[in-house]
Design a protein around this motif. Structure first.
Motif, short mmCIF file in Angstrom:
data_model
loop_
_atom_site.label_atom_id
_atom_site.label_comp_id
_atom_site.label_asym_id
_atom_site.label_seq_id
_atom_site.Cartn_x
_atom_site.Cartn_y
_atom_site.Cartn_z
N PHE A 50 8.80 16.23 -12.15
CA PHE A 50 8.76 15.91 -10.73
C PHE A 50 7.52 16.54 -10.09
CE2 PHE A 50 10.76 16.23 -6.39
CZ PHE A 50 10.93 14.88 -6.23
N PRO A 142 -2.37 16.41 7.68
CA PRO A 142 -2.99 15.10 7.50
C PRO A 142 -2.07 13.94 7.81
CG PRO A 142 -2.43 16.01 5.38
CD PRO A 142 -2.06 17.04 6.39
N ILE A 143 -1.69 13.82 9.06
CA ILE A 143 -0.92 12.66 9.48
C ILE A 143 -1.83 11.85 10.38
CG2 ILE A 143 1.03 11.89 10.88
CD1 ILE A 143 2.52 14.36 9.99
N TRP A 170 -3.30 17.17 2.23
CA TRP A 170 -2.03 16.51 1.94
C TRP A 170 -1.44 17.05 0.66
CZ3 TRP A 170 -0.36 14.11 -2.33
CH2 TRP A 170 -1.24 13.35 -3.12
N ALA B 231 10.20 9.00 -9.03
CA ALA B 231 10.75 9.54 -7.79
C ALA B 231 9.63 10.10 -6.92
CB ALA B 231 11.78 10.63 -8.10
N ILE B 232 8.78 10.91 -7.50
CA ILE B 232 7.72 11.52 -6.70
C ILE B 232 6.73 10.44 -6.25
CG2 ILE B 232 6.17 12.16 -8.60
CD1 ILE B 232 6.87 14.42 -5.68
N LEU B 235 8.12 8.70 -3.31
CA LEU B 235 8.02 9.62 -2.17
C LEU B 235 6.61 9.55 -1.58
CD1 LEU B 235 10.40 11.28 -1.35
CD2 LEU B 235 9.43 13.24 -2.53
N LEU B 236 5.61 9.55 -2.45
CA LEU B 236 4.23 9.51 -1.98
C LEU B 236 3.94 8.19 -1.26
CD1 LEU B 236 2.31 11.22 -4.92
CD2 LEU B 236 2.98 12.17 -2.72
N PHE B 239 5.40 8.57 2.15
CA PHE B 239 4.54 9.41 3.00
C PHE B 239 3.34 8.62 3.47
CE2 PHE B 239 5.70 13.62 0.73
CZ PHE B 239 6.85 13.68 1.48
N ALA B 243 2.93 8.25 7.29
CA ALA B 243 1.98 9.16 7.93
C ALA B 243 0.54 8.81 7.63
CB ALA B 243 2.26 10.58 7.48
N HIS B 244 0.34 7.91 6.71
CA HIS B 244 -1.00 7.53 6.31
C HIS B 244 -1.86 8.72 5.95
CE1 HIS B 244 -2.13 3.42 6.04
NE2 HIS B 244 -3.27 3.94 5.67
N ILE B 245 -1.40 9.47 4.94
CA ILE B 245 -2.12 10.66 4.58
C ILE B 245 -3.25 10.38 3.61
CG2 ILE B 245 -0.24 12.23 5.08
CD1 ILE B 245 0.72 12.06 2.37
N GLY B 246 -3.33 9.19 3.08
CA GLY B 246 -4.52 8.82 2.32
C GLY B 246 -4.46 8.98 0.82
N ILE B 247 -3.28 9.22 0.27
CA ILE B 247 -3.18 9.44 -1.18
C ILE B 247 -3.72 8.26 -1.96
CG2 ILE B 247 -1.63 10.14 -3.00
CD1 ILE B 247 0.51 10.31 -0.73
N PHE B 248 -3.29 7.07 -1.56
CA PHE B 248 -3.67 5.88 -2.34
C PHE B 248 -4.62 5.00 -1.55
CE2 PHE B 248 0.81 6.73 -3.85
CZ PHE B 248 0.41 7.35 -5.03
#
Ligand code: HEM
Ligand SMILES: [Cu+2]
Lengths: 244, 575
Positions: A50, A142-143, A170, B231-232, B235-236, B239, B243-248
């Protein structure tokens, strides 16, 4: 030390107690203990996977943005992070002692050390909230719509982009947030154990819930031991002018 | 002169037709009332709870499938709007994969059989077992809620940035459902692993375990190692979407292909969560219904583990046409080829087991044979797709759709149905009607092939997947699509028949003896249906798995009275 003495009460009542602690579908307490402990280990493996997703994300984005990650890391408060590291290591010690006292059957010491562990866990969370509050104040969460990087307050070095600082943040919030969630659950487990320890449920024959919760607690600590250097210490050379 | 035989004892009690109720107290009639079911910790009852719920979702997923096929009956997108069509195939995929196929065999047959097969009273953690069913139900409710509110249109793959930025549908809610469902699956896997390690009866060594157990062990490994990653990931995505945090998001320096890596790191192994349990079922059926020891037991056992391990190393074959480097692609291609080896080992060993066996063409055996043939086609076409050059042409066409349906429906579903028939007498204490069983197995086989074989052709012709319409000026396309829709209707009929006779048999079916086939597993050495505690006395195992004698031999030198059951008996009353 007299507190290391095994409680007679538990020894005399042991057989009777063992019979009630044994769930119907197990043949004996040994099998039950083995199952419980293996179950916890397997669970911890899923936990590793995880967190593993986040660690992978960290590794990838950090390799792509070395300089920015180092800079962003230097904007975290490493002193609070270090303090929390010490707190957690201490809590691992007290947890181990709680397990020990469960094994030897000392109800009082067991409760005391469970309580100390919970308090240390709470201390960690309080310090963590102070850090979070600071970041919220500075709009470093970072929102979209909330994030704001004040160049006057934190001037970005030449090779650092705001975008990748945000990327660091983030990851920081995701990892520490998930970790904090595990701490909260851990503290709840401590309270649960204290209640049952108070009721005299755990004996030298049957105390695997304490042991297994101990495993969980140590795991959560270990995750932090990784998080601390990876998140807080990348930019040590920037803040202390050393390195070059 | 005794053939290598099972422990001596009284013959299996034969049912008397006049009996209306079961003479013995069993797990079904031990308690009554809705509460006794919803709060049960008995693995057998939980298996039935799962059976009921996944059947419901299978039916729902089937309705979506029929709507997809009806839309594709004609070239124009006339039955539904393209946007609705997107939702249809997405809901179909999500329901079938997450709410039906992943839980199917493990949660129903595995839950029921794992403790019985290893001689345990229950799974190691009965309460966690019940919890996993509740998590499943919560997940299902969330997914259905999202669906009633308008559903999702991202495809079951949730690719970014469409899912995080552009899709105007219930991505987060559905994702939450899948997230919760993941924990249900993790808990099932955890329970199986611990149970198999710690609860085996005396004498039940690892290499005496039925292959069903080995395959469930391998499946459980994938469940606990892969599911946390999805699962994670979900979750991302949530998010990112909230929140548009920019991960992808590439505009913020994120990488959308990272999502694909995460997704397939779980979802390729997940396809083995779906197929491995079926393989375990087929091993049991093939050896029981051909009265032969399984050919190369250890190879079959270890090939399950090999599949579980290699399955984690091939996810990149879903990214051949993404930004993944060609070198990475080549390595993933090679490893994908090696994963076919343990799969082929199984197919060869089942075939060798059948060779010169006393095969009885009962319903379970028909399904098992269907599995072997269709899985082989599915696996071989997987190799076409694992070849870099060919895949560029075939990816995202109907060839892919045909490939995985040959494996998931032709393989996994056939295994599930075969297993359900094989153990139905044990689960309910009643026989299913054999004639109808065989008939529907054939209907399903025909319907399935008519549905999906044309899709291979459509794929090679270039018809892309996930479109509501196709060109009208290609008569061949239309013909093949009509065949496919016709096949789907036949398949639907074939699947409804067992639904009816299973329910019918619960009340009107003939009483089942303890060991109707007869088979050697421990689960057959207790009554049908088993008592709540499974075995009155913990059995002691002194024999290897699958010590079968051919039917002919049994008739001549066996029990001697024409009774074809080996001298096994319920553990009740013995010591
Ligand atoms: C014999 C081993 C197998 C090989 C070599 C193989 C190979 C592949 C490849 C290369 C793809 C990607 C094609 C593309 O997107 O261009 C693919 C897709 C797929 N395979 Fe397999 N496969 C194998 C077994 C399985 C099994 C056992 C299952 C399921 C039980 C399965 C289910 C799927 C699914 C669901 C997809 C499509 C996913 C999607 O894009 O929606 N495959 N397979
Ligand atoms: Cu794959």
């Amino acid at each position: 030390m007299s507190s290391y003495r095994v409680d007679e009460i538990h020894l005399t009542g042991a057989d009777e107690h063992a019979a009630t602690a044994l769930a119907h579908h197990f043949d004996n307490l040994e099998q039950q203990r083995e199952a419980g402990s293996l179950g916890m280990w397997v669970f911890l493996i899923t936990e590793i996977m995880f967190f593993g997703g986040l660690f992978t994300g960290y590794v990838i984005y950090r390799t792509q943005n070395q300089a920015s990650f180092a800079y962003a890391s230097s904007t975290l408060n490493w002193k609070l992070g270090a303090f929390n590291t010490v707190v957690l290591i201490l809590s691992s010690l007290t947890m181990a002692l709680a397990v020990y006292f469960a094994q030897v059957g000392s109800r009082r010491n067991q409760i005391v050390f469970l309580a100390v562990t919970a308090v240390l866990g709470l201390t960690f969370l309080v310090v963590k909230s102070v850090e979070y509050a600071e970041k919220i104040r500075d709009h470093h969460v970072p929102i979209q719509g909330f994030w704001h990087w004040d160049q006057a307050q934190h001037a970005l070095p030449a090779n650092v982009t705001e975008r990748s600082v945000q990327m660091f943040y983030w990851i920081y919030f995701a990892m520490t947030g998930l970790h904090a969630l595990h701490m909260i659950i851990g503290i709840a487990v401590m309270l649960f154990l204290m209640y049952y320890a108070y009721r005299g449920r755990y004996t030298p024959e049957y105390h695997s819930p304490v042991e297994n919760s101990g495993l969980y607690w140590h795991f959560v600590d270990i995750v932090w031991i990784f998080l601390f250097p990876l998140l807080y210490l990348l930019g040590a050379h920037l803040t202390h002018g050393g390195g070059h | 002169m005794n053939p290598p035989s099972l422990p001596e004892g009284a013959p299996t009690p034969r049912p008397t037709e006049s009996r209306v109720r079961f003479a013995h107290t069993n797990y079904i009639n031990a308690h009554y009332g809705i509460k006794s079911w919803l709060l049960t910790k008995d693995h057998k009852r939980i298996a039935l709870l799962y059976l009921g719920s996944i059947s419901l979702f299978f039916a729902l997923g089937g309705v979506y499938a029929m709507m997809i096929r009806l839309e594709l009956l004609t070239p124009a997108s006339d039955l539904v709007q393209p946007m609705t069509y997107n939702k249809l195939f997405t809901q179909h995929g999500i329901i079938m994969i997450f709410l039906f196929l992943i839980p199917s065999i493990p949660a129903v047959l595995g839950n029921f059989l794992v403790p019985l097969m290893i001689g345990a009273k229950d799974l190691a953690f009965p309460r966690i077992n019940l919890l996993s069913w509740y998590l499943y139900m919560i997940a299902a409710v969330i997914v259905v809620w999202a669906l009633l509110n308008g559903g999702v249109d991202t495809g079951w793959t949730f690719y970014t940035p469409y899912s995080t930025t552009f899709s105007n549908s219930y991505v987060v809610a559905t994702g939450l459902g899948i997230f919760v469902n993941g924990f249900s699956s993790i808990l099932t896997g955890l329970n199986f692993i611990v149970t198999i390690h710690t609860m085996r009866a005396p004498g039940m060594t690892w290499f005496r375990l039925p292959l069903f157990i080995w395959s469930h062990y391998a499946t459980s490994l994938i469940m606990i190692l892969g599911t946390p990653v999805i699962a994670i990931t979900i979750l991302l995505v949530a998010f990112e979407r909230i929140a548009h945090i920019g991960i992808f998001d590439p505009r913020l320096g994120g990488d959308p292909v990272l999502f694909q890596h995460f997704f397939w790191f779980y979802s390729h192994p997940a396809v083995y969560i779906m197929i491995l349990p079926s393989m375990g079922v087929v091993s049991e059926i093939v050896s029981t219904h051909s009265r032969k020891n399984i050919f190369g037991y250890t190879f079959v056992a270890f090939s399950s583990l090999a599949i579980a391990v290699f399955g984690f190393l091939v996810w990149g074959h879903h990214l051949f046409t993404s930004s993944q480097s060609v070198y990475a692609g080549m390595i993933f291609s090679i490893i994908s080829f090696t994963v076919a080896i343990p799969s082929a080992v199984k197919v060869f060993n089942w075939t060798a087991t059948l060779y010169k066996g006393s095969i009885s063409y009962d319903t379970p055996m028909l399904y098992a044979m269907g599995f072997i043939g269709l899985f082989t086609i599915g696996g071989l076409t997987g190799l076409f797709l694992a070849s870099l050059g060919t895949d560029v042409h075939l990816t995202d066409t109907y060839f892919i759709v045909a490939h995985f349906h040959y494996i998931m429906v032709g393989g996994a579903l056939m295994g599930y149905l075969g297993g359900l028939h094989n153990w139905w007498p044990k689960i309910t204490g009643r026989m299913y009607p054999e004639g109808w069983g065989r008939f529907s197995a054939l209907v399903i086989f025909v319907g399935f092939n008519l549905t999906f074989f044309p899709q291979f052709l459509l794929g090679t012709l270039g018809m892309p997947r996930r479109y509501a319409a196709y060109p009208a000026d290609e008569p061949v396309w239309q013909v093949l699509n009509v065949m496919s829709t016709a096949g789907a209707s036949i398949l639907a009929v074939g699947l409804i028949i067992p639904g009816i006779y299973f329910i019918w048999s619960m009340r009107y079916g003939k009483f089942a003896p303890a060991n109707p086939w007869p088979a050697t597993g421990l689960e057959w050495r207790t009554l049908s249906p088993p008592p709540t505690e499974n075995f009155a006395v913990t059995p002691i195992v002194t024999w290897e798995a699958y010590e079968y004698r051919p039917v002919e031999e049994m008739r001549v030198i066996g029990v001697g009275d024409g009774d074809t059951s080996p001298p096994v008996q319920p553990a009740h009353g013995t010591t």
